[in-house]
Design an enzyme around this catalytic site. Structure first.
Site, PDB file in Angstrom:
ATOM      1  N   ILE A 387       0.846  -1.206   0.000  1.00  0.00           N
ATOM      2  CA  ILE A 387       0.000   0.000   0.000  1.00  0.00           C
ATOM      3  C   ILE A 387       0.877   1.251   0.000  1.00  0.00           C
ATOM      4  CG2 ILE A 387      -1.643   1.343   1.379  1.00  0.00           C
ATOM      5  CD1 ILE A 387      -2.959  -1.251   2.219  1.00  0.00           C
ATOM      6  N   TRP A 390       2.302   1.750  -3.400  1.00  0.00           N
ATOM      7  CA  TRP A 390       1.296   2.239  -4.358  1.00  0.00           C
ATOM      8  C   TRP A 390       1.346   3.765  -4.439  1.00  0.00           C
ATOM      9  CZ3 TRP A 390      -3.400   4.973  -3.158  1.00  0.00           C
ATOM     10  CH2 TRP A 390      -4.243   5.156  -4.268  1.00  0.00           C
ATOM     11  N   HIS A 391       1.723   4.420  -3.333  1.00  0.00           N
ATOM     12  CA  HIS A 391       1.870   5.878  -3.362  1.00  0.00           C
ATOM     13  C   HIS A 391       3.162   6.291  -4.069  1.00  0.00           C
ATOM     14  CE1 HIS A 391      -0.962   5.252   0.018  1.00  0.00           C
ATOM     15  NE2 HIS A 391      -1.455   6.408  -0.348  1.00  0.00           N
ATOM     16  N   GLY A 392       4.131   5.399  -4.084  1.00  0.00           N
ATOM     17  CA  GLY A 392       5.412   5.695  -4.733  1.00  0.00           C
ATOM     18  C   GLY A 392       6.434   4.673  -4.265  1.00  0.00           C
TER      19      GLY A 392
END
Length: 471
Positions: A387, A390-392
């Site tokens: 997770i 997923w942001h970077g």
């Protein structure tokens, strides 16, 4: 979305909601989504890529539909949908003849180049359509391609390499490549919707759907930029039973839009002035001021994100689609498990369904029996790190994921310890004092984790963490 874009989409939703003919409303919604994916795409320094990125998004959805659709000749409706898509793209190409760019921030490529690309795309789609009988490999191959593209878009190094390649293709200098070149609107959320659709198809649980329906689901304009991540089978129910916009529905949708505007543009944008970032952290030495900046960041990120969700829900509701809730008072929860059940709900549910549950199931069936705590720890850490990534794909997001995964694991052990050795009565759990203590501890643990989120420089984040806890 800007205020002007919110205003236009709210008006379009009102128009869609007031129409009584379901067929007419479906087609207007379809065209509105085509318009939205181009209009919302930000400008990029890569020549013509504020056109090519949205076009590629549409191509991916069309390709996915050809893979998952039932084995039957194309229906008239699907042929019309394809014709509308091609016509809309060509219509945008003609805007290069206008005195100023329209719909997208810069002029689109030449029409001949677009026509040639469309022909190539149709050839690729035809190959996949013929190969879709080999579902054992075509669906995993499509999922792998979508995930690989997401990895490229989330990795700073790969973004730069991708930008250099695209700049060479477009005749631009690779030396000027930058990560901000690769700004592909909505791809992160579209990824989840397409993978979910492909997985349902592989399991034989995907309901039959038209190209217009899948594209409307994938590009639904209120949720295109910041979610929530809906499920296709739930979305179709709303899409197929359109409800006329009544006075009551107008008031409900309007209330969510007003709340979202207030959260996002009044509270969150005001708190952004005070919220923690790397520059402010370097200017403050007092732990008390650092805590104030951190609390401001924790509130700002919640109000910003949940404000956008309120806007999406309100605008979608006016158009006849009830999107799922994404936040439910997360900072008022008494433990970190409850927090993650109420923060970005659709994202955490997606990862629980597609990552945590399959991973822990497979660990339980290994030939070598693993202790339960090892399975839980592996599942929590792996899921939360994903997770974070997923942001970077950077160390600070990985550390943020590890922080929250560790918190979930220790909470799980703490609950089991109490159940076994020191059962707590329901009276104690509902006691206002114990609840207040739980909320205080949970909020501050989550807030400390936001340090990794707010400060990309890992050394600087460790320094801030050290000052905050006074060591």
């Amino acid at each position: 979305m800007t205020l002007a874009q919110i205003f236009v989409f709210a008006l379009l939703s009102l128009l869609v909601g007031r129409l009584t003919a379901t067929c007419t409303r479906s087609w207007i919604l379809f065209v509105t989504n085509l318009f939205a994916v181009f209009w919302l795409q930000p400008q990029t320094s890569l020549r013509h890529f504020d056109f090519w990125f949205p076009a590629a998004t549409i191509a991916l959805i069309v390709l996915t539909w050809f893979i998952v659709r039932e084995r039957s000749p194309l229906a008239s409706e699907d042929k019309i949908s394809l014709a509308v898509i091609v016509s809309f793209i060509l219509l945008i190409s003609f805007t290069r003849l206008l005195p100023q760019p329209l719909i997208i921030p810069t002029y689109p490529p030449q029409t001949q180049r677009i026509v040639l690309t469309l022909l190539v795309a149709m050839g690729v789609i035809a190959v996949f359509a013929l190969a879709r009988r080999e579902r054992k490999w075509i669906i995993p191959a499509m999922i792998a391609f979508i995930v690989l593209l997401l990895v490229v878009l989330k990795s700073e190094t790969l973004q730069l390499d991708f930008s250099r390649v695209l700049r060479r293709v477009m005749g631009q200098s690779p030396a000027l490549a930058s990560q901000v070149d690769i700004t592909w609107l909505g791809y992160s959320y579209i990824t989840f919707r397409l993978i979910h659709t492909l997985r349902l198809s592989a399991m034989g649980k995907l309901p039959a759907l038209t190209l217009r329906e899948l594209l409307t689901f994938g590009l639904f304009y209120p949720a295109l930029t910041a979610g929530p991540i809906d499920r296709v089978e739930r979305f179709l129910k709303d899409l197929r039973r359109f409800q006329v916009l009544t006075a009551d529905r107008f008031m409900q949708g309007g209330k969510r839009i007003a709340i979202g505007m207030f959260k996002k543009f009044v509270l969150a944008d005001s708190l952004a002035i005070l919220a923690l970032n790397e520059v402010k952290a370097g200017q403050v030495s007092s732990p008390a001021w650092l805590w104030l900046l951190l609390y401001a960041f924790a509130l700002q990120i919640y109000l910003d994100f949940s404000g956008y969700t309120d806007l999406a829900l309100g605008i979608g509701f006016w158009a006849g689609i009830k999107l799922p809730e994404n936040f439910d008072r997360p900072y008022l929860q008494t433990d970190i498990g409850a927090f993650w059940n109420r923060w970005h709900i659709t994202l955490t549910h997606w990862f629980r369904f597609y990552v945590f549950n399959p991973l822990t199931r497979s660990l339980r069936t290994l030939r070598m029996e693993l202790p339960v705590w090892t399975i839980i720890l592996t599942g929590q850490l792996f899921t939360m790190v994903l997770i974070g990534m997923w942001h970077g794909i950077t160390w600070h997001f990985i550390l943020w994921g590890l922080w929250n995964g560790a918190g979930l694991f220790f909470h799980n052990r703490w609950v089991l310890f109490h159940q076994k050795y020191w059962p707590l009565s329901s009276t104690w759990r509902e006691n206002p004092f114990s609840r207040a203590v739980g909320i205080f501890i949970t909020f501050n643990y989550i807030a400390l984790g936001w340090v990794w989120f707010a400060i990309p420089n890992v050394d600087a984040a460790f320094e801030v963490m050290r000052k905050l806890i006074g060591i």
